[in-house]
Design an enzyme around this catalytic site. Structure first.
Site, mmCIF file in Angstrom:
data_model
loop_
_atom_site.group_PDB
_atom_site.id
_atom_site.type_symbol
_atom_site.label_atom_id
_atom_site.label_comp_id
_atom_site.label_asym_id
_atom_site.label_seq_id
_atom_site.Cartn_x
_atom_site.Cartn_y
_atom_site.Cartn_z
ATOM 1 N N TYR E 145 0.721 -1.031 0.051
ATOM 2 C CA TYR E 145 -0.014 0.106 -0.119
ATOM 3 C C TYR E 145 0.924 1.230 -0.088
ATOM 4 O O TYR E 145 1.330 1.832 1.149
ATOM 5 C CB TYR E 145 -0.928 0.154 1.424
ATOM 6 C CG TYR E 145 -1.767 -1.305 1.467
ATOM 7 C CD1 TYR E 145 -2.358 -1.711 0.368
ATOM 8 C CD2 TYR E 145 -2.019 -1.771 2.637
ATOM 9 C CE1 TYR E 145 -3.222 -2.747 0.463
ATOM 10 C CE2 TYR E 145 -2.870 -3.048 2.532
ATOM 11 C CZ TYR E 145 -3.614 -3.294 1.626
ATOM 12 O OH TYR E 145 -4.219 -4.694 2.020
ATOM 13 N N LYS E 176 -0.691 -8.304 -2.742
ATOM 14 C CA LYS E 176 -2.300 -7.892 -2.559
ATOM 15 C C LYS E 176 -2.194 -6.308 -2.684
ATOM 16 O O LYS E 176 -1.536 -5.750 -1.890
ATOM 17 C CB LYS E 176 -2.414 -8.380 -1.180
ATOM 18 C CG LYS E 176 -3.721 -8.049 -0.595
ATOM 19 C CD LYS E 176 -4.055 -8.498 0.719
ATOM 20 C CE LYS E 176 -5.127 -8.176 1.419
ATOM 21 N NZ LYS E 176 -5.411 -7.203 2.453
ATOM 22 N N ARG E 231 -13.731 -7.760 5.215
ATOM 23 C CA ARG E 231 -14.998 -7.379 5.738
ATOM 24 C C ARG E 231 -16.258 -7.760 4.768
ATOM 25 O O ARG E 231 -17.238 -7.582 5.005
ATOM 26 C CB ARG E 231 -14.713 -5.872 5.653
ATOM 27 C CG ARG E 231 -14.050 -5.359 6.897
ATOM 28 C CD ARG E 231 -13.477 -3.929 6.926
ATOM 29 N NE ARG E 231 -12.461 -3.767 5.944
ATOM 30 C CZ ARG E 231 -11.894 -2.550 5.509
ATOM 31 N NH1 ARG E 231 -12.679 -1.556 5.791
ATOM 32 N NH2 ARG E 231 -11.062 -2.721 4.420
#
Lengths: 255, 255, 255, 255, 255
Positions: E145, E176, E231
């Site tokens: 990220y 990812k 989530r």
């Protein structure tokens, strides 16, 4: 001290094909020639045109283990992404031992940013790299880029000469520096580097192939020991990349 | 404690030829006398004129291993480039063990910048250098330059005396300090250094040879133990460098 | 836990002669009595007047190895110069092991600056010093000086009591704290220090000898365990230093 | 995982008597009841009223080794003084190994300040504490206090629940958190802590004993596993401290 | 290099169920479906619907050792709470060795924040994780990220491609990354990741299940290797979570 690993005939001339820009600059560098996103592109060029070695980060070297294993690898030991601003620090990511034993390094590379607030960390790591490489018998290539808010112009003649001298004082076998603008400045950098060989850092792709070929010719005339080129080769489509590779290897290695 | 390595007759006098300026100041220091860009220049002067030792960084010591091996080497263990501004830190680059076993160090050197925000790092490293050198039987030379925004005038008498005392409190055999401006100030620095010998840091090349010779004479009269000189020797052309070397060695070593 | 090394009769009273000011304050402290620039001055006073021990940094302890070897040494393990401003950090310079095995330490000392931004480094090092000293059987003296921009008044009663308690919570055998202004405040500091003995930090030389003697008397009446005195002794000329030493040892040790 | 050390009947209820405030807050906490300046006060209360364990720092545990050795000790592994402002960091002062082997720790404790700029240091140390404690078979109690300029209200319900969850995610056996204001908020904190037991952090002394007893009752009704109480016990005079101890142990341990 | 541990049939497709949000975001993520506060919820889903593995922090993995041991675990090696602002650093909390030997890791995960001022710490730790995992034969999943004040838009196409390339250059087996907005951008990210597999980072729960299913479909069409979802599964009530799990596993794993 151990240049025979890269230069068995002790000719003192080198043509490295650098391929760590995916980390240092990001994959936009591959946009113009998407083939270059895979290390196979550079490894095959190196094999076909006789480059001294290809420069790879740990991860690429691992993934490309079985591609052209006969091509010599310079493992780049430190690295950083090109996103952050501020005083640069490029941390040691891969120890010399691992590069040699697991990645078949024929030489190791490390980037120094003299003038950065983090210079002490890099000088210390690099000096240790020199000792480790000496113990394991592989030569050390130093990328030396004075940088940080203390450095107004990172390719001024006195800055490039300083870069070359730092490589020598700390124990590099080969220093990779930017073009200081003219032949005399490059000649002085080579002189103050004493026993350390000085190669040109290829930089961004030039408008024409000839422009780069002319630059490299000046480097060799000024006492340079060759080049570490990347974008000027693999940002060109294959046919072009082959033509320029032939020229680069001919001028840098003299054959 | 181990000064016999540098001073077998225990005369307590030293004339070091410093050659780490290529790293600390940059290669512009070699402009006036390009011959000095190679360590051969200083090593031959040291051999021919009887300097106690030459001061070299790890990389230079490695590259110059076979030049005048009979000349004693002080290996400078820490170093930094002269580019960055801000609070100075000169990190340990070479462990004592390596200096002794691989670089034939007859002594080791370390620069302290008391007053810098990074003083704790240097004091800690230096104290360890003292213990390591003690174990290996080589003397320790401390370059002590109070610096940083807390130090208004780095050659004020009380600052030079403090520099000399710090070297003593931390365990140096020899302290290298700047000239505090007059003989009495230097004498006080020597007194508070107690058993630690104090030598003059040569500094920039003086207008005339005589000026430097006179300075050194004052140092010796004030109880100094000699000098670590660099630019005042090797920035002069060979003939001049030879003349001043003869003078320096005569005054510092008294022969 | 190991106070018998310093206090074989377990009388719980101590008179230390502190001699680390050359590093902490600088050699201006020796100006008034230049004899004090050599550790011989304090070592002979300690021998002649029965001080519990002299406090020395690593370098001084090394250089003075053969002077009055019968005088007990407290080796000060950390230290800093008095030049830098800002949040203080005094780094560990000498490991307990070295102090004990090479410098014949009968006890070790460490300065804590609670409240400094660098408190965590010092608390961590000190807690390790406590464990190392415990293993080697030497007592630990903590110099505790709350300091930094968070501490408005470093000798307020609640600050001195906090200093003493910190020494206890971290495991010091003896805490050295400043005078909090009155007897009741000192008594409270001694109480909250629980099993840790509290000695007075001597501070700058008082106008008259009597002034210091009176202060020490109050310390002992308030439950103090003695004093670590430096400038109040060795900044006085020899005859004076001898007179006050006799008084100090008499009051602190009660003999 | 190793709660049997503290809870041999696996009842999942705990009443800790915390005594590290001398370091964390300073000895002003002892002003109202000077007897409490000695650990004997809390150790005897713990023995007489059946607290699960007393919480001590390394130094106090060392000094109080022989006082009530039958009372279980939780050794607090990290700590800081309450003087400094700014982003909190409480460094590891005592390794788990030492706590267990030299200080007879029946459990170990560590304070986390999530949200602090120094969170990474504490998370890393704590995760190592969990592994070390697991290897040595002692349970881990996490004091979890979100703090720093990123945390507006350190006892908001969502902050307390986060605190409890962090303890669980990192591997604590027991989490000590502040009262979030109401029973439902505490119940949610217990739920998100999953297998980790949640105990109340006692906090400052309440006006009346009953006030604290009522608070603890709510904690137990909300699924709490007990309490770590300090000032609410030992800041009261002995008789009061005994009365409230009886109540605390009855409610927390249910006997 | 060691993907067979997660992908014995070498199909190059993965469906991870991520469950480290309790640490990274806090337990508010569990509010909508309180059952999800216990790892049993995700472990049973993984078992029943054939997810490749569940992602857990050290503490959760320890506490949930005996729940569904047949479900593969990816141990998340680093982590941080979501409270602090400023340049992110997620420190290594759990060494690869411990994850493998004590927590039965079938793979390990590490979050990189390129562009953060603390990038060097994470790149260095991650490069070591790659070597340790290689030695122990487990694959490495990199959460990548780009973040910090140098990164204006953390899901811009060129940023996502850079993220994927960084994972490859440093040696990750699987990267990812976030959704860069369209299929072509994701395809380019997969291309520049070369041999490294790229999976989608699931992100916040979408309005409808279908929305997420459509997104995943685009990922697979663009050359993605699957998804790491959290989530979007466990923030839904059990019945919904089961329905979407079936879809996710079908699309990601193609069965």
């Amino acid at each position: 001290m151990f240049l025979e690993k890269l230069d068995p005939e002790a000719r003192g001339r080198f043509a490295f094909l650098a391929y760590d820009q995916g980390l240092e600059h990001g994959p936009d560098d591959f946009r113009g020639n998407p083939e270059s996103a895979s290390p196979r592109f550079v490894l095959e060029l190196a094999r076909d045109f006789g480059y001294t070695a290809v420069v790879l980060q740990q991860g690429v070297a691992l993934a490309a283990r079985r591609i052209c294993p006969e091509v010599a690898r310079v493992i780049k030991l430190n690295g950083k992404a090109g996103l952050a601003r501020g005083e640069p620090y490029s941390p040691l990511l891969c120890p010399v031992e691992y590069a040699v034993s697991e990645l078949s390094a024929r030489a190791v590379g490390y980037t120094l940013y003299p003038g950065s607030e983090h210079e002490p960390l890099m000088f210390r790591e690099f000096a240790q790299v020199v000792r480790d490489a000496g113990r394991l018998g592989v030569p050390v290539v130093a990328w030396v880029y004075p940088r940080g808010k203390a450095v107004a112009n990172d390719s001024a003649p006195e800055v490039i000469a300083y870069a070359a001298r730092i490589a020598y004082e700390l124990g590099a076998d080969i220093a990779k520096v930017k073009w200081p603008g003219d032949r005399e400045a490059f000649r002085w950098a080579c002189r103050v580097a004493a026993e350390t060989k000085v190669v040109l850092s290829g930089g961004p792709t030039t408008e024409s192939r000839q422009e780069f070929v002319d630059l490299l010719t000046q480097v060799m005339e000024a006492g340079g020991a060759g080049v570490a080129v990347g974008r000027n080769v693999w940002q060109r489509p294959l046919a072009d990349a082959q033509v320029i590779s032939k020229e680069i290897v001919r001028i840098a290695l003299g054959r």
